[in-house]
Design an enzyme around this catalytic site. Structure first.
Site, PDB file in Angstrom:
ATOM      1  N   GLY A 236      65.795 -13.398 -18.548  1.00  0.00           N
ATOM      2  CA  GLY A 236      66.506 -12.406 -17.755  1.00  0.00           C
ATOM      3  C   GLY A 236      67.116 -13.018 -16.518  1.00  0.00           C
TER       4      GLY A 236
ATOM      5  N   GLY B 235      69.246 -11.664 -12.648  1.00  0.00           N
ATOM      6  CA  GLY B 235      69.675 -10.558 -11.798  1.00  0.00           C
ATOM      7  C   GLY B 235      70.255 -11.084 -10.514  1.00  0.00           C
TER       8      GLY B 235
ATOM      9  N   SER C  79      68.964 -11.574  -7.732  1.00  0.00           N
ATOM     10  CA  SER C  79      68.141 -12.453  -6.904  1.00  0.00           C
ATOM     11  C   SER C  79      67.651 -13.682  -7.658  1.00  0.00           C
ATOM     12  CB  SER C  79      66.936 -11.667  -6.373  1.00  0.00           C
ATOM     13  OG  SER C  79      66.189 -11.125  -7.435  1.00  0.00           O
TER      14      SER C  79
ATOM     15  N   LYS D 138      66.924 -16.008 -11.615  1.00  0.00           N
ATOM     16  CA  LYS D 138      66.655 -16.000 -13.045  1.00  0.00           C
ATOM     17  C   LYS D 138      65.166 -15.872 -13.297  1.00  0.00           C
ATOM     18  CE  LYS D 138      70.686 -18.852 -14.182  1.00  0.00           C
ATOM     19  NZ  LYS D 138      71.174 -20.099 -14.836  1.00  0.00           N
ATOM     20  N   VAL D 139      64.814 -15.353 -14.488  1.00  0.00           N
ATOM     21  CA  VAL D 139      63.413 -15.172 -14.864  1.00  0.00           C
ATOM     22  C   VAL D 139      63.173 -15.905 -16.176  1.00  0.00           C
ATOM     23  CG1 VAL D 139      61.584 -13.526 -15.387  1.00  0.00           C
ATOM     24  CG2 VAL D 139      63.347 -12.929 -13.712  1.00  0.00           C
TER      25      VAL D 139
ATOM     26  N   LYS E  64      59.994 -16.488 -11.642  1.00  0.00           N
ATOM     27  CA  LYS E  64      61.234 -15.991 -11.041  1.00  0.00           C
ATOM     28  C   LYS E  64      61.794 -17.080 -10.123  1.00  0.00           C
ATOM     29  CE  LYS E  64      62.968 -12.014  -8.423  1.00  0.00           C
ATOM     30  NZ  LYS E  64      62.574 -10.743  -7.775  1.00  0.00           N
TER      31      LYS E  64
ATOM     32  N   ASP F 243      62.498   0.399  -3.967  1.00  0.00           N
ATOM     33  CA  ASP F 243      63.339   0.213  -5.157  1.00  0.00           C
ATOM     34  C   ASP F 243      62.542   0.561  -6.413  1.00  0.00           C
ATOM     35  OD1 ASP F 243      65.662  -0.339  -6.499  1.00  0.00           O
ATOM     36  OD2 ASP F 243      65.340  -2.490  -6.607  1.00  0.00           O
TER      37      ASP F 243
END
Length: 1018
Positions: free
Chosen positions: A690, A692, A694, A696-697, A712, A822
């Protein structure tokens, strides 16, 4: 001699009572020390000892060297109150507020002088004893925030000195007696939030001539408001809201000279508002959500102290009295959703410090008043869905406090005053469906998050300065006259989730380098004149759900990477596209998405497209002999190169990798079974799961047994992004200091000069949103197999309970409370057993224990989950998490996404609209899990979701309350769930005012900051 003896006898005389008094205080100290032991020796009472005087202990007050008051509030007491406390013979005040005391009403009949008893916010159960009148000296009784049930006994009316009776928020499910009316000294009567059997207000209540404060919100009242209330000559505060009262408002009610507050909202009152108003001390009037007819009384213009007037959601007609606009104290004016007409009085705002002005969904005509912000404190102008004309007043551009302007669905015209675009605190600007013209500005207000200007006559190009609109979340500019190219700077908006530019005259190519669209969910540029190829970079948008590029002149092939997106809607029709469509898009879910592109085809087409194999000429096949020779030569050459290279490269790599490892620092927060080498060596694209905004994972195996961790990676640049560093530090600070089974576990941090890694426990079943919505977009990969990837209701309830417990721990049990900011279904992760864990604390903020709220510089969180108070205040508290979690509960119950209900509104708006229309709850339950055996549980969770997304933060429950209710669903036979379900029946809630509120401004009953921070134990 006799003269010499006189002083001696005098000293002896005065020493006798002194010794007796001293002996008395020692006896009382013994009583208190025994009490401390019976309470389990709580640490909070460690200073109670035999070497100091009880009168010096902060919890004790003495009069004449004897104990008269014991204050044990918030001491974490978890045992019943021992009756030995009544051995303090002069005790007049006992305060046990906000502990965890169980059991029935305490036996305190031997406290013969007790005047003030505060048992509020505990775990008391059962009925009030029938012989409560034995506490005959009571002046004040407060048992609010407990679980008392049954009837209120008539004997409570035989407490002749009682001045205050507070039984708010219990589980009383019987009756309350008319004998309360016999309490001739009663000044405060608070009975709100109890599910009594349906009852009329006893006429005997009008006998309480000293009554100042009557609060009976949500107590199941029926019938009419008694005409005899005009006998309550001292009454100042009347709150009968959220009941089933009907009939007219008594004509005598507004004749009570001392009345300052009237709350009758959310009832079934009908008829006209009394025309004569003599209660000239009135400060607040809320008659909203009824069936009142007729006009607004002219006499309301006499109320020189009136600050808050809410007449919304009625059937009022005629014009507004001009005198209301002249009230000198008016702060908040709400008449939305009526049938009012005529011109808005132009003097509004000239005579008072107007903060909120809400007149939407009426039939007003003419212009918007020019001086709404004359007082310099205006926060919201909500006038949508009327027949207003003319221009927006220039004065609104000089209003630095303004946070929301909602003028959509009117007949406004002309250009927007230039200063409005940059009004300092403006966050929401909704102008859709008017006739506005002009061009877009290069700069926007720093906090602007939502601009909706569709269906107007705006023209010109989108300025390159749009790159400075950094906090924009939604930009809707459909069906205008915009032209030119879409500038590449529009891709620099990091928070943007929705971009609608369809129905304009844009030309040229779409920007090919998408820099910051990491949050984008909807992109619609259809019905323009765009050309060139579809940028492959669109496929890199991790959250994109809706993509519409139809009715343009795009050419070339569809980038195959687009097939990897989890799109719920795709339309590429009416273009000039050629070639093969991506394999993953050859799906009936995208039927019609490729029409009117004559040169598109598909392999083994499911859609109505040509078969690519039938169109292509097959190349000549190479002979098997040639293929064999090529393979043999390739293998030989590769073997030679590998052998020569291996020995040369091996030592170099070992040395280089050792130097590389030394630049990384590992900080562990748990016991680890892996090394930093095993993490760093596996940060490859093969392990990427994944990405996003902030980072990569990665999913990395830590042994051969199939155990994994999630890593992360926060950034990868020599130039540190300070925003990401701030998020990184926030997440590390929070997660390294908390331990809870429903909060994702941070194992360690690995950092170097240019990269930061957070290593978490791996959650096998990924995120909740994948399970709720992923299978609607595309098949879910990489998950443990369950029956066609559908969560059954017991698992959904288990997830709701777990997530609520995690948030409850953050809000109420951490040494320093935490607001996540969030909360959403994608930040609720699931382990192999579907236990829920709260994740992604990059936006969370630590709160000091006593802070009421923190000011946030920018709006954080995700659109669709954002609490609406973000639109009109920068001060937020834990109730924003409650709102977001309420949206998650609605997702679990309905199966719908937070921002996709197919009705041009988000999930919370849609659920509230359904609720306000009195439609059956069963209609909106997810058909995939709607089973008769779980129907009561689903309806209860729906109610909690509705209540949690209430308009006013003060009317939302705390996470402690939400967690308690949800856990009760899991009890055997669900008995507690049924009780709590009835307690939180939200059928008549004020939240029916939601549509414009959820668009940005508070339509709920106003609440104080104290209300917003109050936490009640269910």
């Amino acid at each position: 001699m006799s003269q010499l003896c006189l002083p001696f006898f005098f000293l002896l005389f005065i020493s006798i009572p002194f010794k007796a008094t001293s002996h008395g205080i020692e006896t009382e100290r013994t009583v208190l020390l025994e009490l401390k032991q019976q309470l389990g020796n709580p640490l909070s009472l460690a200073h109670w000892n035999s070497s100091s005087s009880p009168c010096d202990w902060p919890e004790i007050n003495c009069t004449a060297n004897s104990i008269t008051e014991v204050h044990l509030r918030e001491k974490n007491i978890v045992v019943s109150v021992p009756p030995t406390i009544c051995d303090l013979k002069n005790l007049t005040y006992l305060d046990l507020y906000n502990n965890f005391i169980p059991g029935g009403f305490p036996i305190l009949y031997n406290c013969s002088k007790l005047q003030i008893l505060d048992l509020s916010q505990n775990y008391f159960v059962g009925p009030i004893p029938n012989d409560i009148d034995r506490l005959s000296t009571l002046v004040s009784l407060d048992i609010s925030g407990n679980n008392f049930s049954g009837d209120i006994p008539p004997s409570i009316g035989r407490l002749p000195l009682l001045n205050t009776l507070n039984i708010v928020q219990n589980q009383f499910n019987g009756t309350f007696p008319k004998e309360i009316g016999n309490l001739s000294n009663l000044e405060v009567l608070n009975m709100a939030y109890n599910e009594f059997v349906p009852m009329r207000i006893p006429s005997e209540f009008s006998q309480m001539s000293k009554l100042l404060y009557l609060w009976m919100t949500q107590t199941n009242l029926i019938g009419e408001v008694p005409e005899s209330f005009d006998n309550l000559s001292s009454l100042q505060h009347l709150d009968l809201a959220v009941n089933n009262l009907e009939g007219p408002i008594p004509s005598s009610l507004f004749s009570l000279k001392n009345l300052t507050v009237v709350y009758l909202y959310c009832n079934k009152l009908s008829g006209e508002i009394p025309k004569t108003v003599d209660a000239l001390s009135l400060i607040e009037i809320d008659l909203s959500v009824n069936s009142l007819t007729g006009s607004i009384p002219e006499d309301f213009g006499k109320l020189q102290h009136l600050e808050f007037l809410n007449l919304a959601y009625n059937q009022l007609t005629a014009e507004l009295p001009t005198s209301i606009a002249q009230l000198p104290a008016l702060r908040d004016f709400r008449v939305f959703q009526n049938k009012l007409s005529g011109v808005l009085p132009p003097e509004f705002g000239l005579h008072s410090g107007l903060e909120g002005f809400e007149v939407s969904e009426n039939q007003f005509s003419g212009q918007l008043p020019e001086h709404l912000c004359a007082g310099g404190v205006l926060q919201g102008v909500i006038a949508y869905t009327n027949n207003l004309t003319g221009r927006i007043p220039e004065s609104l551009g000089n209003c630095p406090t303004l946070r929301t302007i909602q003028l959509h669905n009117n007949k406004f015209s002309g250009e927007i005053p230039r200063r409005i675009w940059t009004t300092f605190n403006l966050s929401i600007l909704l102008l859709t469906n008017n006739s506005f013209s002009g061009k877009l500005p290069s700069r926007l207000a720093w906090n602007m998050s939502r601009v909706e200007i569709s269906n107007n006559k705006f023209s010109g190009e989108i300025p390159p300065g749009i790159a400075s609109w950094s906090n924009l979340v939604v930009f809707q500019a459909s069906n205008n006259l915009f032209s030119g190219k879409i500038p590449k700077e529009v891709t620099n908006l990091p928070r943007l989730t929705t971009l609608l530019l369809n129905g304009n005259d844009f030309s040229g190519e779409l920007p090919s380098e998408i820099i910051s669209w990491r949050s984008l969910t909807t992109l619609d540029v259809s019905n323009n004149k765009l050309s060139g190829e579809i940028p492959a970079a669109i496929a890199s948008l991790p959250d994109l759900l809706n993509l519409d590029l139809s009715e343009n002149q795009f050419s070339g092939e569809i980038p195959p990477e687009i097939g990897n997106l989890k799109l719920t809607y795709l339309n590429l029709s009416s273009n000039q596209l050629v070639g093969k469509i991506p394999k993953m898009l050859n799906n009936l879910a995208y039927e019609g998405s490729f029409s009117k592109n004559s040169d598109l085809c598909a392999d083994h087409p499911i859609l109505k497209l040509p078969d690519c194999n039938s169109k292509l000429n097959q190349p000549d096949k190479l002979s098997s002999k040639c293929i064999a020779m090529i393979v043999a030569l390739s293998i030989l050459a590769s073997s030679i190169i590998l052998v020569l290279s291996f020995f040369l490269v091996r030592d170099y790599r070992r040395k280089k990798y050792g130097q590389y490892l030394s630049t990384w620092k590992l900080t562990s927060f748990q016991r680890l079974v892996f090394t930093k080498r095993s993490i760093l060596s596996n940060l490859t694209d093969n392990n990427l799961i994944g990405s996003g905004g902030s980072g990569k994972v990665y999913r990395i195996a830590i042994n051969r047994l199939g155990d994994y961790v999630a890593v992360k990676k926060i950034w990868n640049s020599k130039k540190v992004d300070h925003k990401l560093e701030k998020e990184f530090l926030a997440e590390v600070e929070i997660l390294s200091n908390i331990r809870h089974s429903n909060i994702v576990k941070l194992l360690c941090c690995i950092s170097s000069e240019d990269s930061k890694l957070l290593v978490y426990e791996y959650m096998e079943n990924q995120s909740l949103d994948r399970w709720l919505h992923g299978n609607k977009r595309r098949p879910i990969s990489g998950m443990n197999s369950v029956h066609h990837a559908v969560l059954d209701w017991p698992r959904r309830l288990q997830i709701a309970v777990g997530a609520a417990q995690g948030l409850c721990y953050m809000h109420h049990e951490c040494l320093t409370p935490i607001i996540h900011r969030d909360v959403k279904s994608s930040n609720i992760l699931l382990d192999s057993e579907f236990n829920a864990k709260i994740a992604d604390f990059g936006l969370a903020k630590m709160l000091t224990r006593h802070a009421s709220a923190h000011s946030m510089s920018t709006v954080a969180g995700s659109f669709g989950y954002l609490a609406p108070e973000y639109a009109y205040t920068t001060k937020i508290n834990a109730k924003v998490d409650v709102y977001s979690f309420g949206v998650v509960l609605l997702e679990l119950v309905t199966g719908k996404e937070a921002n996709n209900t197919d009705e041009n509104m988000n999930l919370a708006e849609w659920a509230w609209q359904h609720f306000s229309d009195d439609k059956p709850v069963e209609e909106i339950l997810d058909p995939e899990v709607k089973e008769t055996s779980h129907l009561e549980e689903m309806i209860l969770v729906y109610k909690v979701g509705i209540l949690s997304t209430h308009a006013s933060p003060s009317n939302r429950p705390s996470m402690k309350e939400v967690s308690h209710i949800l856990r009760s669903c899991c009890l055997p036979n669900g008995h507690a769930a049924k009780k709590l379900g009835s307690k939180f029946d939200v059928a008549p809630l004020l939240g029916r005012d939601t549509p414009s509120y959820l668009s940005g401004y508070n339509h709920g009953k106003k609440g104080s900051e104290e209300d917003d921070n109050m936490t009640n134990i269910v």
